[in-house]
Design an enzyme around this catalytic site. Sequence first.
Site, PDB file in Angstrom:
ATOM      1  NE  ARG A 120       2.829  -8.030  -1.932  1.00  0.00           N
ATOM      2  CZ  ARG A 120       4.134  -7.831  -1.920  1.00  0.00           C
ATOM      3  NH1 ARG A 120       4.889  -8.236  -2.937  1.00  0.00           N
ATOM      4  NH2 ARG A 120       4.710  -7.229  -0.901  1.00  0.00           N
ATOM      5  CG  HIS A 154       1.774  -3.187  -2.836  1.00  0.00           C
ATOM      6  ND1 HIS A 154       3.050  -3.229  -2.345  1.00  0.00           N
ATOM      7  CD2 HIS A 154       1.087  -4.113  -2.106  1.00  0.00           C
ATOM      8  CE1 HIS A 154       3.148  -4.143  -1.376  1.00  0.00           C
ATOM      9  NE2 HIS A 154       1.963  -4.701  -1.239  1.00  0.00           N
ATOM     10  CD1 TRP A 194      -0.655 -15.969   4.942  1.00  0.00           C
ATOM     11  CD2 TRP A 194      -0.096 -15.752   2.798  1.00  0.00           C
ATOM     12  NE1 TRP A 194       0.081 -14.809   4.802  1.00  0.00           N
ATOM     13  CE2 TRP A 194       0.433 -14.651   3.502  1.00  0.00           C
ATOM     14  CE3 TRP A 194       0.142 -15.824   1.415  1.00  0.00           C
ATOM     15  CZ2 TRP A 194       1.168 -13.633   2.883  1.00  0.00           C
ATOM     16  CZ3 TRP A 194       0.874 -14.810   0.810  1.00  0.00           C
ATOM     17  CH2 TRP A 194       1.372 -13.737   1.533  1.00  0.00           C
TER      18      TRP A 194
HETATM   19  C1  HEM Z   1      -1.412  -5.477   6.625  1.00  0.00           C
HETATM   20  C2  HEM Z   1      -1.521  -5.569   5.304  1.00  0.00           C
HETATM   21  C3  HEM Z   1      -0.647  -6.421   4.458  1.00  0.00           C
HETATM   22  C4  HEM Z   1       0.660  -6.774   4.642  1.00  0.00           C
HETATM   23  C5  HEM Z   1       1.594  -6.363   5.767  1.00  0.00           C
HETATM   24  C6  HEM Z   1       1.022  -7.640   3.541  1.00  0.00           C
HETATM   25  C7  HEM Z   1       2.275  -8.202   3.372  1.00  0.00           C
HETATM   26  C8  HEM Z   1       2.606  -9.083   2.363  1.00  0.00           C
HETATM   27  C9  HEM Z   1       3.901  -9.715   2.202  1.00  0.00           C
HETATM   28  C10 HEM Z   1       5.100  -9.510   3.114  1.00  0.00           C
HETATM   29  C11 HEM Z   1       3.821 -10.512   1.122  1.00  0.00           C
HETATM   30  C12 HEM Z   1       4.931 -11.394   0.532  1.00  0.00           C
HETATM   31  C13 HEM Z   1       5.526 -10.766  -0.711  1.00  0.00           C
HETATM   32  C14 HEM Z   1       6.597 -11.636  -1.326  1.00  0.00           C
HETATM   33  O1  HEM Z   1       7.540 -11.980  -0.615  1.00  0.00           O
HETATM   34  O2  HEM Z   1       6.495 -11.970  -2.528  1.00  0.00           O
HETATM   35  C15 HEM Z   1       2.501 -10.400   0.577  1.00  0.00           C
HETATM   36  C16 HEM Z   1       2.049 -11.086  -0.521  1.00  0.00           C
HETATM   37  C17 HEM Z   1       0.794 -10.957  -1.042  1.00  0.00           C
HETATM   38  N1  HEM Z   1      -0.169 -10.057  -0.638  1.00  0.00           N
HETATM   39 FE1  HEM Z   1      -0.139  -8.950   1.075  1.00  0.00          FE
HETATM   40  N2  HEM Z   1      -0.054  -7.787   2.720  1.00  0.00           N
HETATM   41  C18 HEM Z   1      -1.085  -7.059   3.229  1.00  0.00           C
HETATM   42  C19 HEM Z   1      -2.342  -6.912   2.686  1.00  0.00           C
HETATM   43  C20 HEM Z   1      -2.732  -7.435   1.473  1.00  0.00           C
HETATM   44  C21 HEM Z   1      -3.974  -7.124   0.810  1.00  0.00           C
HETATM   45  C22 HEM Z   1      -5.004  -6.137   1.334  1.00  0.00           C
HETATM   46  C23 HEM Z   1      -3.993  -7.846  -0.348  1.00  0.00           C
HETATM   47  C24 HEM Z   1      -5.039  -7.909  -1.435  1.00  0.00           C
HETATM   48  C25 HEM Z   1      -6.276  -7.572  -1.293  1.00  0.00           C
HETATM   49  C26 HEM Z   1      -2.773  -8.620  -0.402  1.00  0.00           C
HETATM   50  C27 HEM Z   1      -2.443  -9.506  -1.381  1.00  0.00           C
HETATM   51  C28 HEM Z   1      -1.264 -10.228  -1.435  1.00  0.00           C
HETATM   52  C29 HEM Z   1      -1.009 -11.289  -2.404  1.00  0.00           C
HETATM   53  C30 HEM Z   1      -1.983 -11.825  -3.446  1.00  0.00           C
HETATM   54  C31 HEM Z   1       0.287 -11.741  -2.152  1.00  0.00           C
HETATM   55  C32 HEM Z   1       1.038 -12.861  -2.887  1.00  0.00           C
HETATM   56  C33 HEM Z   1       1.816 -12.298  -4.041  1.00  0.00           C
HETATM   57  C34 HEM Z   1       2.640 -13.343  -4.794  1.00  0.00           C
HETATM   58  O3  HEM Z   1       2.375 -14.541  -4.689  1.00  0.00           O
HETATM   59  O4  HEM Z   1       3.548 -12.920  -5.532  1.00  0.00           O
HETATM   60  N3  HEM Z   1      -2.021  -8.321   0.712  1.00  0.00           N
HETATM   61  N4  HEM Z   1       1.780  -9.526   1.348  1.00  0.00           N
END
Ligand code: HEM
Length: 435
Positions: free
Chosen positions: A35, A39, A179
């Site tokens: 992530r 970002h 998820w």
């Molecule tokens: C519309 C695009 C996206 C939105 C709105 C979004 C939003 C989010 C949100 C709200 C979380 C939860 C964060 C937390 O509470 O710890 C999250 C986690 C995460 N996102 Fe996304 N995301 C997007 C695209 C992506 C993309 C493109 C990737 C990687 C290629 C990604 C990888 C991840 C991963 C791996 C986590 C889990 C992180 C953890 O477990 O600490 N996301 N994302």
Amino acid sequence: MQPQVDKPVNMEALKSEVRAALINRKSFSCPIALRVAWHASGTFDKHDGTGGSDGATMRFEPEISDDANKGLSIVRDMLHEVKKAHPEVSEADLWTYAGAVATEFMGGPVVPHAFGRTDADDGSSCPENGRIPDASKGADHVREFFTRMGFSDRETVALMGGHTVGRAHIVRSGFDGPWTRKNLSFDNEYFRNLMFEEWQVKEWDGPLQYEDVATGELMMLPTDMAMRTDAEYAKWARAYANDQDLFFADFAKAYAKLLALGCPEACNPFNVPGVEPPITPFPVAPAAAAPSGKCPFSGAGASSDASSAKFRELAMHGSVGPLKKATPAADVHQLEASSSRSALHKAAFWGHVQVIDYLCNEVGINPDVQDVYGDTALHDAARFGHADVVKLLLAAGASTSVTNAAGLTPLQVAVEYSKHDVVALLKAAPSHSRL
Ligand code: HEM
């Protein structure tokens, strides 16, 4: 611009050191590394060439305080020792490299990656905040943002497959839950769940999110649901749900492209002979505007007790409400067998202040327990600069004099990681020991 050390990178050593930094007996941090790299890169704007991972600008204001980046700076500290051992690798390269190899460490595809980013000296090349998509929005918003970065619908859906690992945390984003069921394994479960499960709006006092009808244990964000409800996105989401190889091939190309956006030409991994080209070409940014320089846990081992393991897991994720509910059934003092880490260690590592408050002041967990690295919860909080956690631990009587396996007290750890607020707190603390 930070001076670059000109020496060849020992790739074998670097990879294994990054692996040890992300996967160890304290944490499995591959999802958050994936992530962070997204970002750092996803701020790119193809119209003027601003944003992107070059410069590692997420270290500076205003980007460091963008709401979307809450809680992400911990990865920089996790990689601190690797950076020290490899001064020839910029932080910007290290973050994107860690994201690429984290995918592979979790069983995903090999993501092509090339070095050549430099570190900016200050935040003058930071893009404005608000360039990372907003999870509460729909398909139009997602398309607008990913088109701005230079991605097609197909590439966008492939990238969203990153949600096959990790989870949302109320304390970071306000959303809650994973998820997928195997959320430390990189596979196509995200798409299978999204397309083949039934989803309903979750009834709770948090932001709009969806839960699976069958168990209520899985979640989708509004932006995830857009991958199912928008016809063009759904075409690819269905294809990936049915064909993991296709997802892996597309994800590797799209993520590799993402990590190199806005970076010097040397960082374009598709220039390397033998690497397949991306699905759609790199966006060509106007030259004048181009920025110049800028899982192996839980496992309560032999003494395994599912309720106590769950208790530690909830502490790790900062879920204070569910943690309180889980308390009566748990042995709250039980240590994880593989790491000797308590619920307090886990909450201190990630900086979950409310959980620490509860564990110290209502549960009464001993703050001076040492894990397999000799670290107390205070060492963990000091390392990552969680000043509010340090305050609570000190108020609960945590010892400042315990040394870890490297012979360091919490104060010495804070000095090593340049956590100035924590250094001040620890210097002012009365020196005492319970041992
Ligand atoms: C519309 C695009 C996206 C939105 C709105 C979004 C939003 C989010 C949100 C709200 C979380 C939860 C964060 C937390 O509470 O710890 C999250 C986690 C995460 N996102 Fe996304 N995301 C997007 C695209 C992506 C993309 C493109 C990737 C990687 C290629 C990604 C990888 C991840 C991963 C791996 C986590 C889990 C992180 C953890 O477990 O600490 N996301 N994302």
